[in-house]
Design an enzyme around this catalytic site. Structure first.
Site, PDB file in Angstrom:
ATOM      1  CB  CYS A   1      -0.916   0.001   1.205  1.00 11.73           C
ATOM      2  SG  CYS A   1      -1.968  -1.440   1.224  1.00 11.73           S
TER       3      CYS A   1
ATOM      4  CG  ASN B   1      -6.967  -0.987   1.599  1.00 13.87           C
ATOM      5  OD1 ASN B   1      -6.247  -0.570   0.683  1.00 13.87           O
ATOM      6  ND2 ASN B   1      -6.496  -1.559   2.693  1.00 13.87           N
TER       7      ASN B   1
ATOM      8  CG  HIS C   1      -3.149   2.975   2.803  1.00 11.14           C
ATOM      9  ND1 HIS C   1      -3.714   2.796   1.558  1.00 11.14           N
ATOM     10  CD2 HIS C   1      -3.268   1.777   3.446  1.00 11.14           C
ATOM     11  CE1 HIS C   1      -4.151   1.556   1.452  1.00 11.14           C
ATOM     12  NE2 HIS C   1      -3.899   0.921   2.585  1.00 11.14           N
TER      13      HIS C   1
HETATM   14  N1  ACO Z   1     -18.746  -8.796   9.277  1.00 12.10           N
HETATM   15  C1  ACO Z   1     -19.164  -9.180  10.494  1.00 12.10           C
HETATM   16  N2  ACO Z   1     -18.322  -9.623  11.452  1.00 12.10           N
HETATM   17  C2  ACO Z   1     -17.014  -9.676  11.141  1.00 12.10           C
HETATM   18  C3  ACO Z   1     -16.513  -9.302   9.875  1.00 12.10           C
HETATM   19  C4  ACO Z   1     -17.449  -8.844   8.934  1.00 12.10           C
HETATM   20  N3  ACO Z   1     -17.081  -8.426   7.701  1.00 12.10           N
HETATM   21  N4  ACO Z   1     -15.170  -9.457   9.868  1.00 12.10           N
HETATM   22  C5  ACO Z   1     -14.838  -9.914  11.095  1.00 12.10           C
HETATM   23  N5  ACO Z   1     -15.953 -10.050  11.845  1.00 12.10           N
HETATM   24  C6  ACO Z   1     -16.066 -10.517  13.232  1.00 12.10           C
HETATM   25  C7  ACO Z   1     -14.890 -11.347  13.662  1.00 12.10           C
HETATM   26  O1  ACO Z   1     -15.084 -12.696  13.295  1.00 12.10           O
HETATM   27  C8  ACO Z   1     -14.922 -11.139  15.145  1.00 12.10           C
HETATM   28  O2  ACO Z   1     -15.906 -12.006  15.691  1.00 12.10           O
HETATM   29  P1  ACO Z   1     -15.657 -12.733  17.104  1.00 12.10           P
HETATM   30  O3  ACO Z   1     -15.501 -11.640  18.093  1.00 12.10           O
HETATM   31  O4  ACO Z   1     -16.881 -13.553  17.264  1.00 12.10           O
HETATM   32  O5  ACO Z   1     -14.400 -13.523  16.924  1.00 12.10           O
HETATM   33  C9  ACO Z   1     -15.421  -9.720  15.318  1.00 12.10           C
HETATM   34  O6  ACO Z   1     -16.037  -9.371  14.072  1.00 12.10           O
HETATM   35  C10 ACO Z   1     -14.346  -8.704  15.601  1.00 12.10           C
HETATM   36  O7  ACO Z   1     -13.259  -8.924  14.697  1.00 12.10           O
HETATM   37  P2  ACO Z   1     -11.986  -8.019  14.738  1.00 12.10           P
HETATM   38  O8  ACO Z   1     -10.972  -8.575  13.808  1.00 12.10           O
HETATM   39  O9  ACO Z   1     -11.608  -7.819  16.181  1.00 12.10           O
HETATM   40  O10 ACO Z   1     -12.543  -6.659  14.176  1.00 12.10           O
HETATM   41  P3  ACO Z   1     -11.837  -5.268  14.159  1.00 12.10           P
HETATM   42  O11 ACO Z   1     -12.625  -4.281  14.900  1.00 12.10           O
HETATM   43  O12 ACO Z   1     -10.359  -5.386  14.488  1.00 12.10           O
HETATM   44  O13 ACO Z   1     -11.924  -4.871  12.620  1.00 12.10           O
HETATM   45  C11 ACO Z   1     -10.596  -4.793  10.641  1.00 12.10           C
HETATM   46  C12 ACO Z   1     -11.292  -5.674  11.637  1.00 12.10           C
HETATM   47  C13 ACO Z   1     -11.627  -3.897   9.990  1.00 12.10           C
HETATM   48  C14 ACO Z   1      -9.935  -5.671   9.582  1.00 12.10           C
HETATM   49  C15 ACO Z   1      -9.549  -3.929  11.355  1.00 12.10           C
HETATM   50  O14 ACO Z   1      -8.740  -4.717  12.168  1.00 12.10           O
HETATM   51  C16 ACO Z   1      -8.652  -3.180  10.388  1.00 12.10           C
HETATM   52  O15 ACO Z   1      -9.102  -2.318   9.661  1.00 12.10           O
HETATM   53  N6  ACO Z   1      -7.355  -3.467  10.392  1.00 12.10           N
HETATM   54  C17 ACO Z   1      -6.383  -2.776   9.560  1.00 12.10           C
HETATM   55  C18 ACO Z   1      -6.449  -3.287   8.197  1.00 12.10           C
HETATM   56  C19 ACO Z   1      -5.497  -2.540   7.327  1.00 12.10           C
HETATM   57  O16 ACO Z   1      -5.305  -1.362   7.455  1.00 12.10           O
HETATM   58  N7  ACO Z   1      -4.892  -3.200   6.413  1.00 12.10           N
HETATM   59  C20 ACO Z   1      -4.051  -2.524   5.500  1.00 12.10           C
HETATM   60  C21 ACO Z   1      -2.833  -3.190   5.306  1.00 12.10           C
HETATM   61  S1  ACO Z   1      -2.445  -3.674   3.725  1.00 12.10           S
HETATM   62  C22 ACO Z   1      -3.418  -2.998   2.593  1.00 12.10           C
HETATM   63  O17 ACO Z   1      -3.923  -1.917   2.790  1.00 12.10           O
HETATM   64  C23 ACO Z   1      -3.640  -3.677   1.299  1.00 12.10           C
END
Ligand code: ACO
Length: 326
Positions: free
Chosen positions: A115, A282, A252
């Site tokens: 990214c 993204n 980003h």
């Molecule tokens: N819909 C519903 N529930 C979901 C989904 C979804 N799409 N995805 C995950 N969940 C559930 C999980 O299974 C979990 O359930 P559980 O508690 O029963 O186990 C719960 O939601 C919470 O999951 P988390 O992973 O804790 O959710 P979080 O609040 O951390 O959000 C996310 C996840 C959005 C991916 C976040 O961590 C994030 O944005 N991370 C950064 C990602 C990023 O910036 N990546 C870029 C790097 S590389 C690139 O850009 C190409």
């Protein structure tokens, strides 16, 4: 530095495929909901390419930037495409874009820094132009993330989108800056870049056969919201500008919560903040030039305004610089 060639962003362009995929559409594919996606990511919709390839997206954005710069294709000495989703290895996407746009003899190559690819490519183009290796460079971020999305994984398929953004980087100081402001300031500021390879496993796009994007979302989230603000501030410091005086911030577009957390820690009250993730998702290396080009097209940031670009992601890597808006 006296005697050093300055560079500037001469023009921008962007392109997104027409097909819109909404959160409700995704709720029909995996166990998710519009409410969850909006609350955790801020994303409302994203664009998905169907027939269009990474080269198609890149060429469309680059053609607009070239036309806006008013440059003849023969003047472009360098074409770089930042991408991590292109399937073509040779000729590179950059070489294909050059052929389509009639650019006769550029150095043309693809660059993969996840990214952070576009801001990395922008820095390398800036360095090349400063060194006299080219007078005008075309820098593109283009991704078809839908090709590498695991459509069964609800934790990642809701995040990604397709698109492209491009910039023409030219030798010389930026034009159009308000009198007295930034005459000795480069239009493309010094880059702050680096990586933490020990945490490379946090974002993965591995293997040759059907590579699929995977990540430790929480680890990336923690890293981005706690460790990157000082690096973004350093990019401002190296450009000789206080965050307080920024006219815009384009980070980003990974997740709206990350954007807000980073911006809050920068203390830049006057800056217009890019929140294109809401409508584009993204788009990896395309996200910064896409969001910047849209801000400029809408007139949200004016010509001559200093804008902080700061990208981060797989590697884990980061790259950012302050640019003067074309
Ligand atoms: N819909 C519903 N529930 C979901 C989904 C979804 N799409 N995805 C995950 N969940 C559930 C999980 O299974 C979990 O359930 P559980 O508690 O029963 O186990 C719960 O939601 C919470 O999951 P988390 O992973 O804790 O959710 P979080 O609040 O951390 O959000 C996310 C996840 C959005 C991916 C976040 O961590 C994030 O944005 N991370 C950064 C990602 C990023 O910036 N990546 C870029 C790097 S590389 C690139 O850009 C190409």
């Amino acid at each position: 530095m006296p005697g050093m060639t300055l560079t500037h962003l001469a023009a921008l362009g962007h392109h997104q495929p027409p097909h819109v995929l909404t959160n409700d559409d995704l709720a029909g594919l995996v166990d998710t909901s519009d409410t969850w996606i909006r609350q955790r990511t801020g994303i409302e919709r994203r664009r998905i390419a169907r027939e269009e390839s990474v080269t198609d997206l890149a060429a469309a954005a680059a053609g607009k930037a070239l036309a806006a710069a008013g440059r003849d294709p023969a003047e472009i000495g360098m074409v770089t495409v930042a991408t991590c989703s292109a399937v073509d290895r040779c000729p590179s996407v950059a070489a294909q874009v050059a052929a389509r746009l009639g650019i006769p003899a550029p150095v043309a190559y693809d660059l993969n820094n996840g990214c952070a690819g576009f801001t990395t490519a922008l820095a390398t183009a800036d360095h090349a132009v400063r060194a006299g290796a080219a007078r005008h460079a075309l820098v593109i971020g283009a991704e078809k993330m839908s090709d590498v999305t695991d459509w069964d994984d609800r934790s990642t398929c809701v995040l990604l989108g397709d698109g492209a953004g491009a910039a023409v980087v030219s030798a010389g100081p930026p034009g159009g800056a308000p009198a007295g402001a930034g005459e000795d300031r480069p239009g493309v500021g010094p880059v702050v870049w680096g990586s933490d390879p020990s945490r490379g496993d946090a974002v993965r796009l591995l293997g040759a056969w059907r590579p699929r994007f995977a990540q430790d979302g929480q680890a990336v989230f923690r890293w981005a919201t706690t460790e990157l603000a000082p690096l973004a501030r350093l990019a401002c410091e190296r450009a000789g500008i206080a965050p307080h005086d920024l006219g815009g911030i384009v980070t980003h577009q990974a997740n709206l919560r990350i954007v807000e957390a980073l911006v809050q820690r920068l203390d830049a009250p006057r800056a217009v903040v890019a929140r294109d993730v809401v409508e584009s998702g993204n788009t990896s290396a395309a996200s910064v030039p896409l969001a910047l080009s849209k801000l400029v097209e809408r007139g949200d940031v004016g010509t001559g305004a200093p804008v902080l670009l700061f990208a981060f992601g797989g590697g884990l890597s980061w790259a950012g610089q302050v640019v003067t808006c074309p």
